[in-house]
Motif scaffolding. Structure first.
Motif, PDB file in Angstrom:
ATOM      1  N   SER A  93       0.856  -1.186   0.000  1.00 15.08           N
ATOM      2  CA  SER A  93       0.000   0.000   0.000  1.00 15.08           C
ATOM      3  C   SER A  93       0.891   1.234   0.000  1.00 15.08           C
ATOM      4  O   SER A  93       1.754   1.370   0.876  1.00 15.08           O
ATOM      5  CB  SER A  93      -0.904   0.011   1.240  1.00 15.08           C
ATOM      6  N   VAL A 122       1.750   5.473  -2.000  1.00 14.44           N
ATOM      7  CA  VAL A 122       1.588   6.537  -2.982  1.00 14.44           C
ATOM      8  C   VAL A 122       2.920   6.671  -3.689  1.00 14.44           C
ATOM      9  O   VAL A 122       3.960   6.829  -3.047  1.00 14.44           O
ATOM     10  CB  VAL A 122       1.198   7.865  -2.308  1.00 14.44           C
ATOM     11  N   LEU A 130      -1.633   5.686  -6.700  1.00 10.73           N
ATOM     12  CA  LEU A 130      -1.918   5.076  -5.407  1.00 10.73           C
ATOM     13  C   LEU A 130      -2.196   3.590  -5.557  1.00 10.73           C
ATOM     14  O   LEU A 130      -2.740   3.141  -6.568  1.00 10.73           O
ATOM     15  CB  LEU A 130      -3.172   5.729  -4.802  1.00 10.73           C
ATOM     16  N   VAL A 153      -4.299  11.593   5.011  1.00  6.28           N
ATOM     17  CA  VAL A 153      -4.716  10.314   4.438  1.00  6.28           C
ATOM     18  C   VAL A 153      -5.608   9.585   5.433  1.00  6.28           C
ATOM     19  O   VAL A 153      -5.250   9.439   6.600  1.00  6.28           O
ATOM     20  CB  VAL A 153      -3.490   9.439   4.105  1.00  6.28           C
ATOM     21  N   LEU A 208      -6.914  11.537   0.259  1.00  2.70           N
ATOM     22  CA  LEU A 208      -5.492  11.877   0.182  1.00  2.70           C
ATOM     23  C   LEU A 208      -5.378  13.381   0.329  1.00  2.70           C
ATOM     24  O   LEU A 208      -5.537  14.127  -0.640  1.00  2.70           O
ATOM     25  CB  LEU A 208      -4.882  11.430  -1.158  1.00  2.70           C
ATOM     26  N   VAL A 250      -0.565  15.108  -4.345  1.00  2.00           N
ATOM     27  CA  VAL A 250      -0.895  14.314  -5.518  1.00  2.00           C
ATOM     28  C   VAL A 250      -1.212  15.248  -6.669  1.00  2.00           C
ATOM     29  O   VAL A 250      -1.986  16.197  -6.512  1.00  2.00           O
ATOM     30  CB  VAL A 250      -2.108  13.395  -5.237  1.00  2.00           C
TER      31      VAL A 250
END
Length: 264
Positions: free
Chosen positions: A51, A53, A79, A205, A234, A241
């Motif tokens: 898991s 980013v 992601l 997050v 996020l 991002v």
């Protein structure tokens, strides 16, 4: 509705109706370049099944590197969530072993982020099979520096989350109308009490909980017309991002479809 307008709106009485369970992870920034190591980033290796980013996504013959539905260029990996990494109570939000988000920097920056169903982004859930390496045609020299930066999402913990203290947000959360002056005054007093008790909408997050809006509250409707619910947030305070702002993945409680949207 009359009962709704006359009921108590004190914090003690309505707090159980406002609180939602959210799950927040520890963010572990990793790089494989020693020169990039600092107080917030550690030296380490990527993991294509974790898991995270950034970094490299898990790819297989059944789930190859995707391309933009608009310009046909390779999509940027954003992601990945591995269901087994999540708390047991949150695993039902994923139907596959991995949830992945990709998007096109060119098409999304030209307004696609305003459309949850844009062909310039892809949300998919895939099974863990035999991995393959990205093909040479999907590599982009301009992305090499970005590919060194990975933020792992680990050690999720359960926390309490509350809606925004804007009057309209509290009214929607409690299913009351804010049109009358008396109700607005009680909602304003409730908002003040929440601020004093430091009951906030979590930024950064998180899984589930209440959205922390950057701009006006939004409702994303599924193609089946059902309002979609937040699965993952996020927030830019934790992970930047794209062009910044906050990104959400939302899911339809009726048909299970997932979409995403951003606010800046």
């Amino acid at each position: 509705m009359a009962k709704k307008q006359t009921e108590s709106l004190t914090l003690e009485d309505v707090r159980p109706r406002l609180v939602r369970t959210a799950f927040v992870p520890a963010l572990v920034a990793v790089t494989d370049e020693p020169d990039y190591v600092d107080d917030e980033t550690v030296l380490g290796a990527d993991d294509v099944t974790a898991s995270k980013v950034g970094g490299a996504p898990f790819l297989s013959k059944e789930a190859p590197a995707p391309r933009c539905g608009e310009c046909k260029q390779p999509l940027r990996f954003v992601l990945q969530l591995r269901r087994s990494d999540l708390p047991q109570a949150a695993q039902a939000s994923l139907s596959g072993e991995l949830l992945q988000l990709f998007w096109c920097d060119d098409c999304q920056s030209s307004g696609g982020a305003e459309n949850p169903w844009s062909k310039g982004a892809l949300i998919r859930e895939v099974a863990l099979g035999e991995p393959i390496e990205p093909g040479e045609e999907d590599e982009d020299d301009e992305d090499d520096e970005d590919a060194l930066s990975v933020t792992f999402l680990r050690d999720w913990r359960e926390v309490e989350d509350y809606p925004s203290t804007l009057v309209e947000s509290l009214a929607a959360a409690l299913a009351v109308s804010p049109k009358s002056e008396a109700t607005r005054e009680r909602l304003e007093a409730l908002a003040e009490a929440m601020d004093e008790a430091e009951l906030e909408t979590l930024d950064g997050v998180k899984l589930a909980g209440w959205p922390r809006w950057v701009a006006e509250p939004e409702t994303v409707k599924c193609k089946c017309k059902t309002p979609m619910q937040p699965v993952l947030q996020l927030g830019e305070s934790a992970v930047v991002v794209g062009d910044g702002g906050t990104t959400w993945i939302v899911a339809c409680p009726a048909c299970g479809k997932k979409a995403y949207f951003c606010q800046q």
